[in-house]
Write an enzyme that holds these catalytic residues in place. Structure first.
Site, PDB file in Angstrom:
ATOM      1  N   HIS A 398       0.893  -1.277  -0.047  1.00  0.00           N
ATOM      2  CA  HIS A 398       0.008   0.036  -0.021  1.00  0.00           C
ATOM      3  C   HIS A 398       0.811   1.288  -0.132  1.00  0.00           C
ATOM      4  O   HIS A 398       1.874   1.269   0.456  1.00  0.00           O
ATOM      5  CB  HIS A 398      -1.003  -0.110   1.393  1.00  0.00           C
ATOM      6  CG  HIS A 398      -1.995   0.814   0.960  1.00  0.00           C
ATOM      7  ND1 HIS A 398      -2.019   2.344   1.321  1.00  0.00           N
ATOM      8  CD2 HIS A 398      -3.439   0.747   0.479  1.00  0.00           C
ATOM      9  CE1 HIS A 398      -3.000   2.896   1.057  1.00  0.00           C
ATOM     10  NE2 HIS A 398      -4.055   2.016   0.758  1.00  0.00           N
ATOM     11  N   GLU A 451      -7.882  -5.101   0.007  1.00  0.00           N
ATOM     12  CA  GLU A 451      -8.462  -5.874  -1.203  1.00  0.00           C
ATOM     13  C   GLU A 451      -8.388  -7.398  -0.771  1.00  0.00           C
ATOM     14  O   GLU A 451      -9.140  -8.177  -1.347  1.00  0.00           O
ATOM     15  CB  GLU A 451      -7.705  -5.467  -2.438  1.00  0.00           C
ATOM     16  CG  GLU A 451      -7.750  -4.332  -2.804  1.00  0.00           C
ATOM     17  CD  GLU A 451      -8.874  -3.607  -3.376  1.00  0.00           C
ATOM     18  OE1 GLU A 451      -9.983  -4.337  -3.110  1.00  0.00           O
ATOM     19  OE2 GLU A 451      -8.960  -2.561  -4.136  1.00  0.00           O
TER      20      GLU A 451
END
Ligand code: ACO
Length: 512
Positions: A398, A451
């Site tokens: 991320h 996700e």
């Protein structure tokens, strides 16, 4: 640096500085911050700065349930802060703050605190510099650069924490409904019981698709028979906001813009499910007026009222993805709004940004990876092979989080009670992937992102894979709109610059 050297930090810093001592309580320091209207205090020992305590620390303290009248400043401050001297070139200080992700930095001459300079002070100078004097110092991908002020929320990547208007977002997902958090984002505070009732009454009829748009949906679904649902949503929202004559945000009142935002956020789930069903040769199912946003979302898929467990699991997913700082799609929505364009244009641009696999397009890919792995014993070999051959593991890494993504932890907790082999496999793959990434990509600090468990939760609740990213778009629409309203309320055109790296100009234009 050009004209940048004309101004040094001393010309823009604030002084005298609001200070605190490390032994006093956080409540005392916070009261001083409030009285003096500052976002941070420098913690000093005599004249020497020994720490910095910011509003962000106060948010974290409250999120962790600590007691500010008991805890000392020393427990919450960032110790040994970096500093600059007052003769530092302002542009160099700007670049240094941007690179390190600081908002404030103490100004120290001869070991004594003489001022405090903020990113905002330095940006003011940056705004009047010729572009070539600053553009080269901005990191690629704008990482760490603060481009606006917002009170919608914030992400503190190094701490694995994010919040919506000061409330820990994970706690909101655990304790509140989607409608409550929607209200919080639009109105600035959580609703009372009466405000909630009024809000639900206001929003319920807005779920219906306008008849003129409903009439053309079958044609859109036919033309986009094989297109991803998010592409069809993009097209349909564009058509709908044009049909409803949304005027440029520059020309409409704050009330009108809020009404447009509510309309779009309320109808998006209905549009998505209608398009999905039409693409599969089925009639759309109208929204169920008695059901909550989340339960109705699942209901419109197949006309069956979902179990409370599934509705709540999806609701927790929706709440935890409503908003997440200045990600690419939110930034896109704000850039478009900054031009004064209509709300439809801004959300359509945001949907486009979200559709990319590096942003919102990964949950079905993360699930595809679990399918490819199949059983826990095959995880390690598969993951090693992928990373060694230069592939990215979907659902890992991320831009902001360099520790656990708090959303992935929340969703792991949401997935666990739903049960099933897939949840067990996911947990095993997560553990192995983090070890493999640590070994093969040392120092990159790669962990699961939102996700990874999203796919597992949605799949278990019966959402088809092609609806994973659209579901994300549905909740994030609320966050985008909160940002659009904020941008429009205090607007300045967002217009950065680029560094030209082509052949030196001007080249003579060859004769034709
Ligand atoms: N698997 C393997 N390696 C990775 C991964 C990953 N998932 N993510 C980053 N890396 C590596 C990169 O290869 C790079 O290594 P290098 O230094 O050897 O070149 C290093 O880590 C840094 O990568 P960047 O691309 O600079 O990281 P950035 O912050 O730009 O990217 C992103 C963040 C796009 C999310 C990235 O981690 C990624 O591609 N992840 C997979 C896709 C994904 O899960 N997307 C959903 C994101 S969540 C969301 O948007 C809501």
């Amino acid at each position: 640096m050009g004209n940048a050297s004309l101004q040094a930090v001393r010309d823009v810093m604030s002084h005298p500085v609001v200070t605190a001592s490390s032994g006093e309580t956080v409540a005392e320091a916070a009261a001083r911050m409030r009285e003096q209207h500052v976002g941070s205090v420098v913690v000093v020992d005599g004249d020497l700065p020994v720490g910095i305590l910011t509003e962000r620390d106060l948010v974290l303290l409250s999120a962790q349930g600590a007691d500010p009248s008991n805890d000392r400043v020393v427990d919450w401050m960032t110790p040994d802060p970096d500093s600059v001297s007052s003769d530092t070139d302002a542009t160099a200080a700007f670049a240094s703050l941007a690179e390190r992700g600081y908002r404030h930095i103490p100004v120290v001459d001869d070991k004594a605190l003489v001022g405090l300079v903020s990113m905002r002070d330095l940006m003011r100078i940056a705004a009047i510099q010729p572009a070539d004097s600053i553009a080269t110092d901005v990191p690629r991908g704008l990482e760490g650069v603060e481009v606006a002020e917002t009170s919608v929320g914030d992400v503190r990547g190094l701490e694995g924490f994010y919040h919506y208007r000061q409330y820990n977002a994970v706690e909101l997902a655990q304790k509140r409904t989607l409608e409550d958090v929607w209200y919080l984002l639009f109105e600035g505070e959580l609703p009372t019981r009466q405000e909630r009732e009024r809000f639900l009454d206001e929003v319920r009829p807005l779920r219906e698709i306008p008849p003129e748009v409903a009439a053309v949906l079958p044609e859109i679904a036919r033309l986009g028979a094989d297109a991803p649902p998010l592409e069809m949503l993009r097209t349909t929202v564009s058509l709908m906001t044009a049909a409803l004559r949304f005027e440029p945000s520059l020309d409409v009142s704050a009330d009108e813009l809020r009404a447009q935002a509510l309309r779009v956020c309320a109808v998006v789930p209905t549009l998505l499910m209608a398009l999905y069903r039409l693409q599969h040769g089925e009639e759309p199912i109208p929204p169920h007026p008695e059901l909550s946003y989340a339960a109705n979302y699942l209901y419109m898929l197949d006309g069956k009222e979902p179990s409370p467990e599934h509705a709540r699991a999806i609701e927790q997913y929706l709440v935890c993805t409503i908003e997440h700082g200045f990600n690419a799609s939110t930034f896109t929505a704000r850039v478009i709004t900054s031009t004064g364009a209509d709300l439809g244009a801004a959300v359509v641009g945001a949907i486009g940004a979200l559709s990319g696999p590096l942003h919102g397009g990964a949950p079905s890919r993360a699930l595809a990876m679990l399918d490819a792995i199949g059983t826990p014993d095959r995880a390690e070999a598969y993951l090693r092979e992928q990373v060694s051959s230069g592939q990215r593991l979907m659902g890992f890494g991320h831009r902001a989080y360099k520790t656990y993504d708090p959303r992935s932890e929340l969703l792991r907790g949401v997935a666990e009670p739903l049960g099933g082999d897939q949840v067990e496999l996911a947990k095993q793959v997560e553990r192995t992937a983090i070890e493999v990434l640590d070994e093969l990509k040392p120092g990159r600090r790669l962990f699961t992102n939102v996700e990874f468990y999203t796919g597992v939760v949605m799949n278990t609740c019966g959402l088809p894979r092609e609806m994973f990213t659209p579901t994300f778009a549905s909740s994030r629409m609320i966050g985008w709109c909160a940002h659009i309203l904020e941008q429009a309320a205090d607007n300045r055109l967002i217009r950065p610059s680029a560094t030209y790296v082509g052949p030196p100009p001007p080249q003579p234009v060859p004769d034709a």
